[in-house]
Enzyme design. Structure first.
Site, PDB file in Angstrom:
ATOM      1  N   LYS A 281       4.049 -11.875 -19.757  1.00  0.00           N
ATOM      2  CA  LYS A 281       2.716 -12.031 -19.159  1.00  0.00           C
ATOM      3  C   LYS A 281       2.011 -10.674 -19.229  1.00  0.00           C
ATOM      4  O   LYS A 281       2.361  -9.748 -18.486  1.00  0.00           O
ATOM      5  CB  LYS A 281       2.895 -12.483 -17.692  1.00  0.00           C
ATOM      6  CG  LYS A 281       1.623 -12.897 -17.005  1.00  0.00           C
ATOM      7  CD  LYS A 281       1.940 -13.403 -15.597  1.00  0.00           C
ATOM      8  CE  LYS A 281       0.883 -12.926 -14.602  1.00  0.00           C
ATOM      9  NZ  LYS A 281       1.328 -12.955 -13.218  1.00  0.00           N
TER      10      LYS A 281
ATOM     11  N   SER B 290      -6.125  -9.174  -6.614  1.00  0.00           N
ATOM     12  CA  SER B 290      -6.143  -8.296  -7.798  1.00  0.00           C
ATOM     13  C   SER B 290      -6.988  -8.925  -8.903  1.00  0.00           C
ATOM     14  O   SER B 290      -7.725  -8.227  -9.602  1.00  0.00           O
ATOM     15  CB  SER B 290      -4.718  -8.077  -8.314  1.00  0.00           C
ATOM     16  OG  SER B 290      -3.921  -7.510  -7.319  1.00  0.00           O
TER      17      SER B 290
ATOM     18  N   ARG C 177      -2.368 -14.987   2.365  1.00  0.00           N
ATOM     19  CA  ARG C 177      -3.777 -14.725   2.684  1.00  0.00           C
ATOM     20  C   ARG C 177      -4.441 -15.961   3.264  1.00  0.00           C
ATOM     21  O   ARG C 177      -5.212 -15.898   4.182  1.00  0.00           O
ATOM     22  CB  ARG C 177      -4.539 -14.304   1.419  1.00  0.00           C
ATOM     23  CG  ARG C 177      -4.243 -12.906   1.005  1.00  0.00           C
ATOM     24  CD  ARG C 177      -4.656 -12.675  -0.407  1.00  0.00           C
ATOM     25  NE  ARG C 177      -3.814 -13.431  -1.323  1.00  0.00           N
ATOM     26  CZ  ARG C 177      -3.883 -13.327  -2.638  1.00  0.00           C
ATOM     27  NH1 ARG C 177      -4.764 -12.544  -3.188  1.00  0.00           N
ATOM     28  NH2 ARG C 177      -3.065 -14.018  -3.403  1.00  0.00           N
TER      29      ARG C 177
ATOM     30  N   HIS D 104      -2.919  -5.347  -0.112  1.00  0.00           N
ATOM     31  CA  HIS D 104      -1.492  -5.014  -0.265  1.00  0.00           C
ATOM     32  C   HIS D 104      -1.146  -3.820   0.642  1.00  0.00           C
ATOM     33  O   HIS D 104      -0.108  -3.823   1.312  1.00  0.00           O
ATOM     34  CB  HIS D 104      -1.188  -4.569  -1.704  1.00  0.00           C
ATOM     35  CG  HIS D 104      -1.315  -5.633  -2.753  1.00  0.00           C
ATOM     36  ND1 HIS D 104      -2.108  -5.495  -3.860  1.00  0.00           N
ATOM     37  CD2 HIS D 104      -0.710  -6.854  -2.882  1.00  0.00           C
ATOM     38  CE1 HIS D 104      -1.990  -6.576  -4.640  1.00  0.00           C
ATOM     39  NE2 HIS D 104      -1.162  -7.420  -4.068  1.00  0.00           N
TER      40      HIS D 104
END
Ligand code: ADP
Length: 159
Positions: free
Chosen positions: A43, A130, A92, A19
């Site tokens: 969430k 992450s 990515r 990031h």
């Protein structure tokens, strides 16, 4: 000249070196980058919103043209509210593409005036996520290559 502000939204749970690489590249292209940390009450996140806000601010303290905020509204509404014109997302690998393409299409439908721009990180950061950082951490592995040192400290304190 119109000032270009881009929103870089994400859960940043935690922010990774991938990031950060993206943010550094983007900070040279846009006048202001707003890091929008999603605060989604449905969430559950690993790090709470205060830890993520402070962690991201400290990790990016050396970049001048960024702001760090949290939001819990629709992304296009947050973008408009901040007078931003651009949503920035990272790609990515091909596996990111399908979801990101769908997301940008729906956001364009919700607000056609906002453009989504994709950027890729330097190769050495392309495998960092992450969720894998959280998994490695929970199994006692070394995460120092994937996150900045202040984030590593927050994560270790958390477990
Ligand atoms: P989200 O929960 O919205 O996917 P993330 O915090 O995981 O939020 O990611 C935010 C954005 O950063 C997404 O566009 C994601 O594809 C991108 N991203 C995540 N990891 C990397 C990385 N290593 N390099 C570049 N971009 C990344």
């Amino acid at each position: 000249m119109i000032k270009k502000t881009a929103i870089y939204p994400g859960s940043f749970d935690p922010i990774t070196n991938g990031h950060i690489d993206l943010i550094k590249r983007a900070s040279k292209l846009f006048d202001t980058i707003i890091i929008g940390i999603t605060q989604n009450n449905r969430k559950p996140s690993f790090l709470d919103i205060d830890d993520r806000l402070k962690g991201v601010k400290d990790a990016l303290a050396d970049i001048d043209n960024i702001k760090v905020m949290s939001f819990n509204t629709l992304l296009v509404d947050f973008t408009k509210m901040q007078n931003a014109q651009i949503i920035l997302r990272g790609l990515r690998a091909v596996s990111d593409f399908e979801y990101e393409f769908q997301l940008s299409g729906m956001n364009k439908h919700l607000n056609p005036n906002i453009e989504t721009i994709f950027m890729t990180p330097a190769e050495q950061y392309a495998n960092i996520s992450s969720s894998l950082v959280r998994e490695i951490l929970s199994l006692g592995g070394d995460i120092s290559a994937f996150v900045p040192s202040n984030i590593e400290a927050i994560l270790k304190e958390k477990i």
